[in-house]
Write a protein that holds these residues in place. Structure first.
Motif, PDB file in Angstrom:
ATOM      1  N   GLY A 129       0.807  -1.218   0.000  1.00 50.17           N
ATOM      2  CA  GLY A 129       0.000   0.000   0.000  1.00 50.17           C
ATOM      3  C   GLY A 129       0.835   1.262   0.000  1.00 50.17           C
ATOM      4  N   TYR A 130       2.132   1.111   0.056  1.00 58.09           N
ATOM      5  CA  TYR A 130       3.105   2.197  -0.113  1.00 58.09           C
ATOM      6  C   TYR A 130       4.050   1.762  -1.220  1.00 58.09           C
ATOM      7  CZ  TYR A 130       1.590   3.435   4.636  1.00 58.09           C
ATOM      8  OH  TYR A 130       0.849   3.758   5.741  1.00 58.09           O
ATOM      9  N   LEU A 131       4.677   2.721  -1.892  1.00 54.93           N
ATOM     10  CA  LEU A 131       5.681   2.298  -2.867  1.00 54.93           C
ATOM     11  C   LEU A 131       6.721   1.424  -2.191  1.00 54.93           C
ATOM     12  CD1 LEU A 131       6.388   5.260  -5.334  1.00 54.93           C
ATOM     13  CD2 LEU A 131       5.687   2.931  -5.901  1.00 54.93           C
ATOM     14  N   PHE A 132       7.110   1.798  -0.972  1.00 56.82           N
ATOM     15  CA  PHE A 132       8.039   0.984  -0.187  1.00 56.82           C
ATOM     16  C   PHE A 132       7.517   0.925   1.246  1.00 56.82           C
ATOM     17  CE2 PHE A 132      10.275   2.848  -3.728  1.00 56.82           C
ATOM     18  CZ  PHE A 132      10.764   1.708  -4.344  1.00 56.82           C
ATOM     19  N   ALA A 133       7.565  -0.259   1.831  1.00 56.79           N
ATOM     20  CA  ALA A 133       6.901  -0.482   3.112  1.00 56.79           C
ATOM     21  C   ALA A 133       7.481   0.358   4.239  1.00 56.79           C
ATOM     22  CB  ALA A 133       6.979  -1.969   3.475  1.00 56.79           C
ATOM     23  N   CYS A 134       8.761   0.728   4.153  1.00 55.03           N
ATOM     24  CA  CYS A 134       9.361   1.539   5.216  1.00 55.03           C
ATOM     25  C   CYS A 134       8.724   2.922   5.307  1.00 55.03           C
ATOM     26  CB  CYS A 134      10.869   1.657   5.014  1.00 55.03           C
ATOM     27  SG  CYS A 134      11.372   2.486   3.499  1.00 55.03           S
ATOM     28  N   GLU A 135       8.017   3.338   4.252  1.00 56.02           N
ATOM     29  CA  GLU A 135       7.355   4.645   4.278  1.00 56.02           C
ATOM     30  C   GLU A 135       6.202   4.672   5.282  1.00 56.02           C
ATOM     31  OE1 GLU A 135       7.747   6.592  -0.030  1.00 56.02           O
ATOM     32  OE2 GLU A 135       6.897   4.571  -0.121  1.00 56.02           O
ATOM     33  N   HIS A 136       5.699   3.503   5.674  1.00 50.12           N
ATOM     34  CA  HIS A 136       4.647   3.455   6.695  1.00 50.12           C
ATOM     35  C   HIS A 136       5.120   4.116   7.986  1.00 50.12           C
ATOM     36  CE1 HIS A 136       1.212   1.831   8.958  1.00 50.12           C
ATOM     37  NE2 HIS A 136       2.088   1.522   9.910  1.00 50.12           N
ATOM     38  N   ASP A 137       6.401   3.944   8.312  1.00 52.44           N
ATOM     39  CA  ASP A 137       6.975   4.550   9.507  1.00 52.44           C
ATOM     40  C   ASP A 137       7.769   5.822   9.199  1.00 52.44           C
ATOM     41  OD1 ASP A 137       5.947   2.869  11.380  1.00 52.44           O
ATOM     42  OD2 ASP A 137       7.833   1.918  11.946  1.00 52.44           O
ATOM     43  N   GLY A 138       7.711   6.283   7.953  1.00 51.37           N
ATOM     44  CA  GLY A 138       8.435   7.489   7.580  1.00 51.37           C
ATOM     45  C   GLY A 138       9.942   7.338   7.658  1.00 51.37           C
ATOM     46  N   VAL A 139      10.448   6.145   7.373  1.00 53.25           N
ATOM     47  CA  VAL A 139      11.867   5.835   7.546  1.00 53.25           C
ATOM     48  C   VAL A 139      12.605   5.894   6.219  1.00 53.25           C
ATOM     49  CG1 VAL A 139      13.470   3.942   8.060  1.00 53.25           C
ATOM     50  CG2 VAL A 139      11.611   4.470   9.633  1.00 53.25           C
ATOM     51  N   VAL A 140      13.777   6.514   6.248  1.00 51.93           N
ATOM     52  CA  VAL A 140      14.700   6.490   5.111  1.00 51.93           C
ATOM     53  C   VAL A 140      15.899   5.630   5.511  1.00 51.93           C
ATOM     54  CG1 VAL A 140      16.174   7.831   3.575  1.00 51.93           C
ATOM     55  CG2 VAL A 140      14.010   8.800   4.386  1.00 51.93           C
ATOM     56  N   PRO A 141      16.078   4.460   4.898  1.00 49.72           N
ATOM     57  CA  PRO A 141      17.222   3.622   5.246  1.00 49.72           C
ATOM     58  C   PRO A 141      18.514   4.169   4.643  1.00 49.72           C
ATOM     59  CG  PRO A 141      15.964   2.603   3.491  1.00 49.72           C
ATOM     60  CD  PRO A 141      15.202   3.840   3.887  1.00 49.72           C
ATOM     61  N   ASP A 142      19.627   3.606   5.070  1.00 50.21           N
ATOM     62  CA  ASP A 142      20.916   3.933   4.461  1.00 50.21           C
ATOM     63  C   ASP A 142      21.130   3.132   3.184  1.00 50.21           C
ATOM     64  OD1 ASP A 142      21.958   5.723   6.563  1.00 50.21           O
ATOM     65  OD2 ASP A 142      21.831   3.919   7.791  1.00 50.21           O
ATOM     66  N   ILE A 143      20.623   1.913   3.183  1.00 47.74           N
ATOM     67  CA  ILE A 143      20.710   1.028   2.017  1.00 47.74           C
ATOM     68  C   ILE A 143      19.369   0.313   1.894  1.00 47.74           C
ATOM     69  CG2 ILE A 143      21.978  -0.845   0.895  1.00 47.74           C
ATOM     70  CD1 ILE A 143      24.237  -0.378   2.977  1.00 47.74           C
ATOM     71  N   MET A 144      18.845   0.247   0.677  1.00 41.48           N
ATOM     72  CA  MET A 144      17.589  -0.463   0.436  1.00 41.48           C
ATOM     73  C   MET A 144      17.834  -1.536  -0.623  1.00 41.48           C
ATOM     74  SD  MET A 144      13.956   0.997  -1.035  1.00 41.48           S
ATOM     75  CE  MET A 144      13.550   1.949   0.425  1.00 41.48           C
ATOM     76  N   CYS A 145      17.374  -2.763  -0.331  1.00 41.36           N
ATOM     77  CA  CYS A 145      17.516  -3.879  -1.260  1.00 41.36           C
ATOM     78  C   CYS A 145      16.220  -4.065  -2.041  1.00 41.36           C
ATOM     79  CB  CYS A 145      17.853  -5.157  -0.506  1.00 41.36           C
ATOM     80  SG  CYS A 145      19.410  -5.093   0.392  1.00 41.36           S
ATOM     81  N   LEU A 146      16.354  -4.239  -3.354  1.00 38.87           N
ATOM     82  CA  LEU A 146      15.211  -4.349  -4.257  1.00 38.87           C
ATOM     83  C   LEU A 146      15.403  -5.540  -5.186  1.00 38.87           C
ATOM     84  CD1 LEU A 146      15.164  -0.590  -5.338  1.00 38.87           C
ATOM     85  CD2 LEU A 146      13.730  -1.632  -3.569  1.00 38.87           C
ATOM     86  N   ALA A 147      14.314  -6.141  -5.626  1.00 36.05           N
ATOM     87  CA  ALA A 147      14.376  -7.215  -6.627  1.00 36.05           C
ATOM     88  C   ALA A 147      12.947  -7.598  -6.988  1.00 36.05           C
ATOM     89  CB  ALA A 147      15.177  -8.409  -6.128  1.00 36.05           C
ATOM     90  N   LYS A 148      12.707  -8.880  -7.207  1.00 36.98           N
ATOM     91  CA  LYS A 148      11.399  -9.456  -7.518  1.00 36.98           C
ATOM     92  C   LYS A 148      10.652  -8.635  -8.577  1.00 36.98           C
ATOM     93  CE  LYS A 148      10.802 -12.136  -3.257  1.00 36.98           C
ATOM     94  NZ  LYS A 148      11.067 -13.458  -3.840  1.00 36.98           N
ATOM     95  N   SER A 149       9.665  -7.821  -8.191  1.00 40.33           N
ATOM     96  CA  SER A 149       8.830  -7.161  -9.198  1.00 40.33           C
ATOM     97  C   SER A 149       9.547  -6.033  -9.932  1.00 40.33           C
ATOM     98  CB  SER A 149       7.545  -6.625  -8.557  1.00 40.33           C
ATOM     99  OG  SER A 149       7.836  -5.615  -7.618  1.00 40.33           O
ATOM    100  N   LEU A 150      10.769  -5.697  -9.522  1.00 39.33           N
ATOM    101  CA  LEU A 150      11.542  -4.695 -10.266  1.00 39.33           C
ATOM    102  C   LEU A 150      11.739  -5.120 -11.710  1.00 39.33           C
ATOM    103  CD1 LEU A 150      13.304  -2.152 -10.468  1.00 39.33           C
ATOM    104  CD2 LEU A 150      15.178  -3.445  -9.423  1.00 39.33           C
ATOM    105  N   GLY A 151      11.823  -6.407 -11.971  1.00 36.91           N
ATOM    106  CA  GLY A 151      11.975  -6.907 -13.335  1.00 36.91           C
ATOM    107  C   GLY A 151      10.663  -7.131 -14.054  1.00 36.91           C
ATOM    108  N   GLY A 152       9.569  -6.642 -13.497  1.00 33.65           N
ATOM    109  CA  GLY A 152       8.274  -6.755 -14.160  1.00 33.65           C
ATOM    110  C   GLY A 152       7.736  -8.171 -14.223  1.00 33.65           C
ATOM    111  N   GLY A 153       8.320  -9.087 -13.440  1.00 37.35           N
ATOM    112  CA  GLY A 153       7.889 -10.471 -13.488  1.00 37.35           C
ATOM    113  C   GLY A 153       8.344 -11.192 -14.734  1.00 37.35           C
TER     114      GLY A 153
END
Length: 473
Positions: A258-282
């Motif tokens: 429900g957020y572009l990134f789940a950490c936004e629920h707590d208003g958090v900006v990480p130092d490093i964010m790991c991405l994959a899975k749906s980034l490749g459009g499946g």
């Protein structure tokens, strides 16, 4: 002519072509899996009658060889936010088919553009991107970056977490079952309970921790949602003690919760964010991590260090084209907003169902990342007659029994979570229709309210016996 057990025909190897593979029957596929890939996996899927042959897919649907349509509520563990074969991603791949896919002696403009787009949509000042091919590679890269940038040895991770199965990622995956056969793992990795800020501070306060890696919601752990403010407190503690915060958004990212990134629920900006899975459009394997420029420069800045961490296929043209199309589609369709609205509807329906069924212990999740945990049936004549085996079966396997019922009776694809097999996940493509959600709610009501544990167990036994007899026939 023989050559060390390999089949050779007229001096040539017995090589199968694409058309031959496309025409494999179900038993032939089973046999080849058992001989060449993973006999245990093949045996389990065939026993549960999960090894159906699917020949077409679009959106939230797949079709088997007999033409039956199935609802996909597994969504490749979050890789199919856009659904199967999204036309915009397929079209992007077609558009670049004549370009060189791998050419290291150049800079790829598609990689440059996708990195720009990720910097636009991720929180805060994250803007330096490393491209790879999978989630576990993204985690490996993030761990290396944290150690190189801080000069510190330790990584703190959470019990019950899942970050991957390569050696570094496995070292921060919180389940002993997966770790034990490969010990010793990467040294300096220590676990704390999830959702326990005090325990985290106890580790960070020693001043030797490079990073704390955490999932905003534990997916494979059983869809465990922390209390509001936990990530924000983790952010504060990492700042206080000079450690980096790595947020693993591999399953939760790109609108899933429900957020572009789940950490936004707590208003958090990480130092490093790991991405994959749906980034490749499946469609294409694609992973990445994104960090702040100052962190990147401490580890890899300058001509001396730029090549310390690289990937042959990372940033290839096809993957970048898929990523560009996927990110644009996620944003243009407001899939985060769709997941928020559909998830609210789905969770409300599931919680109404929970009130009707004693088998359903807990419903939890956010957006369209939902877990159902099941209760053990209490006592009863059948349990006494079986010397407790009914409760044992339910405790260990009831999630897979429900998943089997959904697949084989209702043509709905789900699966249990890796760290907790008594939780099934509901993780459909974010493009799923509300009517499909209602179909799943109706099927679950029939299974859990109208039929109950004994009926599910007996049906599952019949399915397993039927599969065994088919294999013997």
């Amino acid at each position: 002519m023989k050559r060390q057990g390999k089949q050779v025909v007229h001096g040539q190897y017995n090589i199968l072509g694409l058309q031959e593979a496309l025409n494999f029957g179900r038993q032939e596929t089973r046999d080849y899996y058992k001989r060449y890939i993973n006999p245990g996996l093949a045996g389990l899927l065939s026993l549960l009658d999960f090894d159906k042959q699917f020949v077409r897919a679009q959106g939230a649907y797949v079709w088997d060889r007999e033409g039956h349509r199935y609802l996909d509520f597994l969504g490749a563990y979050g890789a199919l936010n856009l659904g199967h074969n999204p036309p915009e991603v397929v079209a992007a791949l077609e558009e670049v088919r004549e370009r060189p896919n791998l050419l290291q002696a150049s800079l790829n403009p598609l990689a440059a553009a996708l990195a720009h787009n990720l910097a636009q949509i991720t929180p805060g000042d994250l803007s330096r991107v490393f491209f790879c091919n999978s989630g576990t590679e993204a985690v490996e890269g993030a761990l290396k970056l944290a150690r190189a940038a801080t000069g510190r040895p330790k990584i703190i991770y959470c019990e019950n977490s899942f970050h991957g199965k390569t050696l570094g990622s496995l070292s921060v995956t919180g389940r002993r079952k997966y770790q034990k056969p490969f010990a010793p793992l990467v040294p300096g990795c220590e676990a704390v309970p999830f959702n326990d800020a005090a325990a985290l501070e106890g580790k960070l306060a020693k001043g030797d921790v490079a990073a704390f890696i955490v999932e905003p919601i534990q997916g494979e752990g059983g869809v465990i949602v922390p209390e509001d403010g936990y990530l924000a407190r983790a952010r504060e503690l990492c700042d206080k003690y000079g450690s980096l915060l790595i947020v693993d958004e591999i399953q939760t990212g790109f609108g899933r919760t429900g957020y572009l990134f789940a950490c936004e629920h707590d208003g958090v900006v990480p130092d490093i964010m790991c991405l994959a899975k749906s980034l490749g459009g499946g469609v294409m394997p694609l992973g990445a991590y994104i960090t702040r420029p100052d962190i990147w420069d401490k580890a890899y800045g300058g001509l001396e260090n730029y090549a310390l961490h690289t990937s042959t296929f990372g940033g290839n043209t096809l993957a970048m084209a898929a990523g560009l199309a996927a990110v644009q589609s996620v944003v243009n369709q407001d899939l985060a907003g769709q997941a928020r609205e559909k998830g609210r509807f789905f969770l409300e329906g599931l919680r109404r169902l929970q009130k009707k069924s004693p088998l359903l212990k807990e419903v939890r999740g956010r957006g369209l990342l939902i877990g159902l945990e099941f209760n053990t049936p209490a006592g009863g004549l059948l349990d006494r007659l079986t010397l407790g085996k009914v409760n044992e079966l339910s405790r260990e396997y009831f999630g897979s029994l429900v998943a089997g019922q959904l697949m084989n009776k209702y043509r709905i694809i789900t699966a249990y979570t890796l760290n907790n097999p008594n939780v099934i996940r509901l993780e459909p493509p974010l493009v799923v229709g509300r009517e499909d959600i209602e179909t799943v709610l109706g099927a679950l009501e029939e299974i859990l309210v109208q039929r109950g544990f004994l009926s599910v167990a007996l049906d599952s036994t019949r399915t397993a016996l039927g599969s065994l007899f088919k294999k013997k026939a």
